[in-house]
Design an enzyme around this catalytic site. Structure first.
Site, short mmCIF file in Angstrom:
data_model
loop_
_atom_site.label_atom_id
_atom_site.label_comp_id
_atom_site.label_asym_id
_atom_site.label_seq_id
_atom_site.Cartn_x
_atom_site.Cartn_y
_atom_site.Cartn_z
N TYR A 128 0.79 -1.19 -0.19
CA TYR A 128 -0.16 0.05 -0.08
C TYR A 128 0.92 1.32 0.15
CZ TYR A 128 -4.34 -2.29 1.27
OH TYR A 128 -5.47 -3.17 1.24
N GLU B 82 -16.51 -5.82 6.34
CA GLU B 82 -15.24 -6.58 6.24
C GLU B 82 -15.84 -8.06 6.35
OE1 GLU B 82 -11.42 -5.11 7.46
OE2 GLU B 82 -10.94 -7.23 8.17
C1 3EB Z 1 -7.65 -4.09 3.79
O1 3EB Z 1 -7.98 -4.80 2.71
C2 3EB Z 1 -8.66 -3.98 5.06
O2 3EB Z 1 -4.21 -5.24 9.32
O3 3EB Z 1 -4.23 -7.38 9.49
C3 3EB Z 1 -7.97 -6.67 6.32
C4 3EB Z 1 -7.31 -7.81 6.79
C5 3EB Z 1 -7.45 -5.51 6.75
C6 3EB Z 1 -6.19 -7.70 7.69
C7 3EB Z 1 -4.78 -6.42 9.05
C8 3EB Z 1 -6.40 -5.31 7.49
C9 3EB Z 1 -5.83 -6.37 7.99
O4 3EB Z 1 -6.54 -3.65 3.96
C10 3EB Z 1 -8.16 -4.02 6.14
#
Ligand code: 3EB
Length: 301
Positions: free
Chosen positions: A177, A296
């Site tokens: 990201y 989620e």
């Molecule tokens: C995302 O896709 C949503 O920080 O462990 C999803 C799964 C998300 C795990 C983590 C965060 C986490 O970014 C958020």
């Protein structure tokens, strides 16, 4: 190995007869809770190492830790994660399989003005950086809000089982990201497939999955479209693992996290329809790691 009670009570972590007993605050007073149990083939060896508790079978280990409320989390999260990683390495559990993180006031600012989720991500990423074997092999995870205070996390790791981490063609890997989402990227894969014996069908652990395409949230404010996009993202991961042999309706367990209480009935109905009658479904009304995400969903397939 473990009994995890998601309910309306403060976080707790104890050794019980032959297992780790954990409470994660994930319900409001009066709301029903949800009990999750994890079993090894043989009675596990249980104990503590520093601040963490563990239950270890011959092949699989369960480790857990809790952190009381802090004004800044990164240093203590890094310490706890490093304790877990050091324990796993010294006991031959070479691969992380699946991690769950439960984070208080996840969208609020900490004492330095950094969002608590980003603060958490920094500590977790610093611990991964200190353990290259795990850094190179980040597992499926969930990072989600709670109804209580502090941070709790638990994870599964394995010795010899084959573990394959899967990314989603529709999404940027979370560990890549861009910086606008925080000083250190989230440390997780979109899914992890585990095979215990060669030739056997895998088990697929799907991470907490949201309405994100590339690295952008899509359909801010629209619960129906966020649910549909999330399901499409999960279907993509199942297809990567199983081809056309399995789909959403082959899920064994599904957990959905919903930001607004008034969306809970819609999300429950959506999941019942999308995943079908086979899956056990648990729905939690908690905050989600991005302010614009309404839902989620995670699954085991
Ligand atoms: C995302 O896709 C949503 O920080 O462990 C999803 C799964 C998300 C795990 C983590 C965060 C986490 O970014 C958020």
């Amino acid at each position: 190995m473990a009994a995890v009670a998601f309910r309306s009570a403060p976080a707790s972590l104890d050794l019980a007869a032959g297992h780790v007993a954990m409470t994660v605050p994930m319900a409001r007073p009066g709301e029903p809770g949800h009990l999750e149990t994890w079993w090894s083939q043989e009675p596990p060896e249980t104990g503590s190492a520093g601040e963490i508790l563990y239950a270890c079978g011959d092949e699989v280990a369960f480790c857990a830790a809790t952190v009381e409320h802090r004004s800044v989390y990164a240093p203590v999260v890094e310490r706890r994660y490093r304790e877990v990683f050091a324990f796993l390495e010294s006991h031959g559990y070479r691969r992380l399989l699946r991690v769950w993180n439960f984070i208080e006031t996840i969208n609020a600012a900490n004492a330095d003005g950094l969002e608590v989720y980003r603060d958490f991500c920094k500590g977790r990423a610093d611990a991964f950086s200190a353990h290259p074997e795990f850094y190179r092999s980040m597992p499926a995870a969930t990072g989600i809000g709670t109804t209580g205070s502090g941070i709790s996390f638990f994870l599964l790791a394995v010795k010899d089982a084959e573990v394959r981490h899967i990314e989603n063609r529709r999404q940027t890997p979370a560990y890549e990201y861009p910086e606008r989402y925080g000083p250190r990227s989230p440390s997780f894969a979109r899914a992890t497939a585990m095979t215990t014996r060669p030739g056997e069908a895998p088990t697929l652990f799907v991470s907490g999955t949201a309405s994100i395409l590339g690295h952008e949230t899509v359909f801010a404010g629209d619960i129906e479209k966020q649910c549909a996009t999330t399901a499409d993202n999960i279907a993509e991961l199942i297809a990567d693992c199983y081809g056309s042999a399995k789909g959403l309706t082959d899920a064994d367990t599904v957990k959905a996290y919903v930001r607004h209480a008034h969306h809970v009935p819609y999300v429950r109905a959506f999941c019942e329809e999308a995943f079908g009658p086979r899956a056990s479904l648990a729905v939690f009304n908690v905050d989600i790691c991005r302010g614009d995400l309404l839902v989620e969903i995670e699954a085991v397939v």
